[in-house]
Design an enzyme around this catalytic site. Structure first.
Site, PDB file in Angstrom:
ATOM      1  N   ARG A 131      56.382  33.431 120.816  1.00  0.00           N
ATOM      2  CA  ARG A 131      56.790  32.553 119.718  1.00  0.00           C
ATOM      3  C   ARG A 131      57.519  31.318 120.234  1.00  0.00           C
ATOM      4  O   ARG A 131      57.659  30.320 119.518  1.00  0.00           O
ATOM      5  CB  ARG A 131      57.696  33.329 118.763  1.00  0.00           C
ATOM      6  CG  ARG A 131      56.971  34.413 117.988  1.00  0.00           C
ATOM      7  CD  ARG A 131      57.879  35.579 117.597  1.00  0.00           C
ATOM      8  NE  ARG A 131      59.085  35.221 116.906  1.00  0.00           N
ATOM      9  CZ  ARG A 131      59.192  35.087 115.580  1.00  0.00           C
ATOM     10  NH1 ARG A 131      58.143  35.269 114.811  1.00  0.00           N
ATOM     11  NH2 ARG A 131      60.335  34.779 115.026  1.00  0.00           N
ATOM     12  N   LYS A 144      69.157  48.599 102.592  1.00  0.00           N
ATOM     13  CA  LYS A 144      68.395  49.081 103.742  1.00  0.00           C
ATOM     14  C   LYS A 144      68.819  50.511 104.069  1.00  0.00           C
ATOM     15  O   LYS A 144      69.999  50.812 104.153  1.00  0.00           O
ATOM     16  CB  LYS A 144      68.648  48.167 104.955  1.00  0.00           C
ATOM     17  CG  LYS A 144      67.741  48.432 106.149  1.00  0.00           C
ATOM     18  CD  LYS A 144      67.935  47.365 107.216  1.00  0.00           C
ATOM     19  CE  LYS A 144      66.952  47.561 108.357  1.00  0.00           C
ATOM     20  NZ  LYS A 144      67.071  46.501 109.390  1.00  0.00           N
ATOM     21  N   GLU A 153      63.258  32.980 118.408  1.00  0.00           N
ATOM     22  CA  GLU A 153      63.034  32.851 119.851  1.00  0.00           C
ATOM     23  C   GLU A 153      62.974  31.398 120.301  1.00  0.00           C
ATOM     24  O   GLU A 153      63.432  31.055 121.398  1.00  0.00           O
ATOM     25  CB  GLU A 153      61.750  33.584 120.244  1.00  0.00           C
ATOM     26  CG  GLU A 153      61.864  35.105 120.212  1.00  0.00           C
ATOM     27  CD  GLU A 153      61.804  35.685 118.818  1.00  0.00           C
ATOM     28  OE1 GLU A 153      62.124  36.883 118.654  1.00  0.00           O
ATOM     29  OE2 GLU A 153      61.436  34.943 117.862  1.00  0.00           O
TER      30      GLU A 153
END
Length: 580
Positions: A364, A250, A336
């Protein structure tokens, strides 16, 4: 004007042009793509680390596969800047005048190479299972691929998707892009499982994917174009489910993004020479700093309180809590549903859970807000950030939180108009142990304020009296629009305090004293605060005008335009009231 007319990318109008390049030319193309990502993000902000890390895999995919017939579903799709450049949209990076021509996530309205508007995590595999089954049913043979990051693999829907992908009868490839990072550090047992696979070059017997029935493949260097081309060629047209695990870096190509991954997942405009943001820092207290001060005070007081977060500590400034008080902080990953259920479990055992949720991601966890918290009437405290109208992508709108929370039994949803009120509401919510309480953190500018009430057990409106018209401006809208409208009309100005609990005595009195009642909220109108007021006053002799956002998805529309389109400027509201 094109900043780089010499770039090879100028000759790529689509994947067919990419297929003509040599490996060395594709490596040059990768460098160009990284330069353009950095230049555009430096100018206007955007996702940085995820896009820098996926360049080679994206080039290899479009070299090997035959999009748009072959289909790739990008999880979250915040890493699709390279994909967009290779599918006819490079001008949106090459020419600063065209920076706004594309959205930051995949968008079917924008290109036939994009299949979904996606901005939330963990959905790609589930979407791919449905596409694969439809292909089978319709007699098709195209390749279906889902590319999902290891961070997104912390979300529950990813496992629901995997469970079904493993029994697909024909072609379905799941690519796990493993860069050992979510938005923040990855958490949970998945970290251990993936590390064992990487450390053994994919050979460990403790392989959760083969245990589920997948044909598992591993690529040690997912940033090597030739390795990725070979891996994709090997899985193309294979007639069974495959899981391709690729190890990538990344932030590759920009050292600050490698050294400080969380800070460079998404960036505001910055100076490429210094890596410092060019956006001036806010002075004085903020909604975040107020919430953090309250948390620190209660933690240092020795209370059994914990800050719970779903992988986005930076959104709230939670890093200080995370680093200084690790026993009072818990990150569940991009999950979540787990965060809300986790909070419910803590509340049941007598601790004080303070959930920090972003409005757009909170949807969510709707079932947990209802089934686990509301139906059990557990005293969970929830701070909701990002709630309100904004110029973001339609996948990241924050205009539904009031509708979700306010219409469930037992939840109390408070909306502060000042930072002093936010603090007082938070203190009360932590102290009371009867009901779940959510607080809509200010997203627009609000004053610091003073003398906020300390008890919200019974909602009592704060009213500054005027004549003929009453303006009920909820939360951020009090300072942003309510004051201006009331001043121009000589109207009463009302702070309603709660998005869902009405002060009926105050409303009865306002209805008898005024000809028009105006409600203003920073949320979608349908199912919102204004409709509750209008419904209650339905049999009263008073006209009610409701202002909020229409039930539509806006997509990268400037906030000023959204407000104007919903007649939410001071002059528009005043005009409507006078006409009424």
């Amino acid at each position: 004007m094109n900043k780089h007319p010499e770039y090879l990318l100028n000759k790529i109008s689509g994947p067919k042009d990419l297929k003509k390049l040599s490996i060395s030319q594709m490596e040059q193309l990768a460098k160009e793509i990284r330069t353009l990502i950095l230049e555009k993000d430096a100018a206007e902000g955007g996702h940085l680390g995820p896009d820098l890390g996926i360049v080679e895999a994206t080039i290899a995919y479009h070299y090997v596969f035959d999009a748009p017939k072959d289909k790739i579903i990008w999880d979250v799709s915040h890493q699709t800047y390279p994909h967009k450049m290779l599918t006819g949209r490079a001008e949106a990076w090459l020419d600063p005048d065209k920076y706004e021509d594309v959205t930051p996530y995949t968008n079917p309205d924008e290109s036939p190479y994009d299949y979904y508007a996606v901005g939330h995590t963990s959905t790609s595999i589930a979407l791919a299972t449905g596409m694969a089954k439809a292909r089978d049913l319709m007699g098709g043979h195209e390749n279906i691929m889902a590319l999902i990051g290891d961070g997104s693999m912390t979300g529950g829907l990813a496992y629901e998707g995997l469970n079904n992908a493993a029994i697909e009868k024909h072609n379905l490839v799941v690519v796990v892009n493993d860069n050992q990072m979510s938005i923040d550090d990855n958490v949970g047992g998945l970290v251990t499982a993936l590390k064992k696979l990487r450390d053994s070059n994919g050979e460990t017997k403790e392989n959760p994917f083969t245990a589920m029935g997948f044909d598992y493949r591993y690529v040690a260097d997912g940033n090597d174009i030739k390795s990725m081309i070979d891996a994709f060629k090997a899985v193309k047209d294979v007639d069974h489910p495959i899981l391709l695990h690729i190890n990538t870096l990344k932030g590759k190509g920009y050292q600050p993004a490698i050294d400080h991954e969380e800070a460079h997942h998404w960036v505001m405009p910055f100076d490429l020479k210094t890596d410092k943001t060019t956006v001036p820092a806010l002075e004085g207290p903020t909604a975040n700093s107020v919430a953090m001060d309250v948390m620190k005070e209660h933690i240092e007081n020795g209370e059994k309180i914990i800050a719970i977060n779903a992988a986005i500590p930076g959104v709230f400034g939670l890093d200080e809590i995370k680093n200084k008080y690790p026993e009072n902080y818990h990150d569940v990953g991009i999950a979540e549903q787990e965060s809300v259920a986790f909070a419910a479990g803590m509340a049941k055992e007598g601790a004080v859970p303070v959930l920090f949720e972003n409005s757009t991601f909170l949807q969510r966890a709707f079932d947990q807000l209802s089934h686990d918290v509301a139906a059990n009437d557990l005293p969970v405290v929830m701070m909701v950030a990002g709630g309100g109208m904004s110029g973001t992508s339609k996948t990241h709108l924050g205009v539904f939180d009031q509708v979700m929370i306010s219409n469930l039994p037992n939840w109390i949803y408070l909306a502060p108009t000042t930072l002093a009120e936010e603090k007082a509401m938070m203190e009360w919510a932590i102290k009371q142990r009867k009901h779940p309480v959510a607080i809509k953190m200010p997203t627009k500018h609000v004053p610091v304020g003073e003398n906020a009430t300390s008890d919200y057990a019974k909602i009592k409106y704060n009213i500054k009296p005027g004549k003929d018209v009453a303006v009920l401006a909820l939360g951020d809208m009090y300072d942003m629009l309510g004051k201006g409208v009331a001043e121009k009309l000589g109207a009463s100005l009302v702070n309603p305090i709660s998005a869902n609990i009405l002060d009926k005595d105050a409303l009865d009195k306002l209805a008898t004293e005024n000809k028009v009642i105006v409600t203003i909220e920073d949320n979608t109108l349908d199912g919102g605060f204004g409709e509750k007021v209008a419904s209650y006053l339905g049999d009263k002799n008073v006209k009610v005008l409701n202002y909020g956002q229409k039930r539509v998805y806006t997509d990268q529309i400037p906030l000023k335009e959204i407000l104007k389109d919903n007649r939410m400027t001071v002059d528009q509201i005043v005009e409507d009231v006078k006409n009424a």
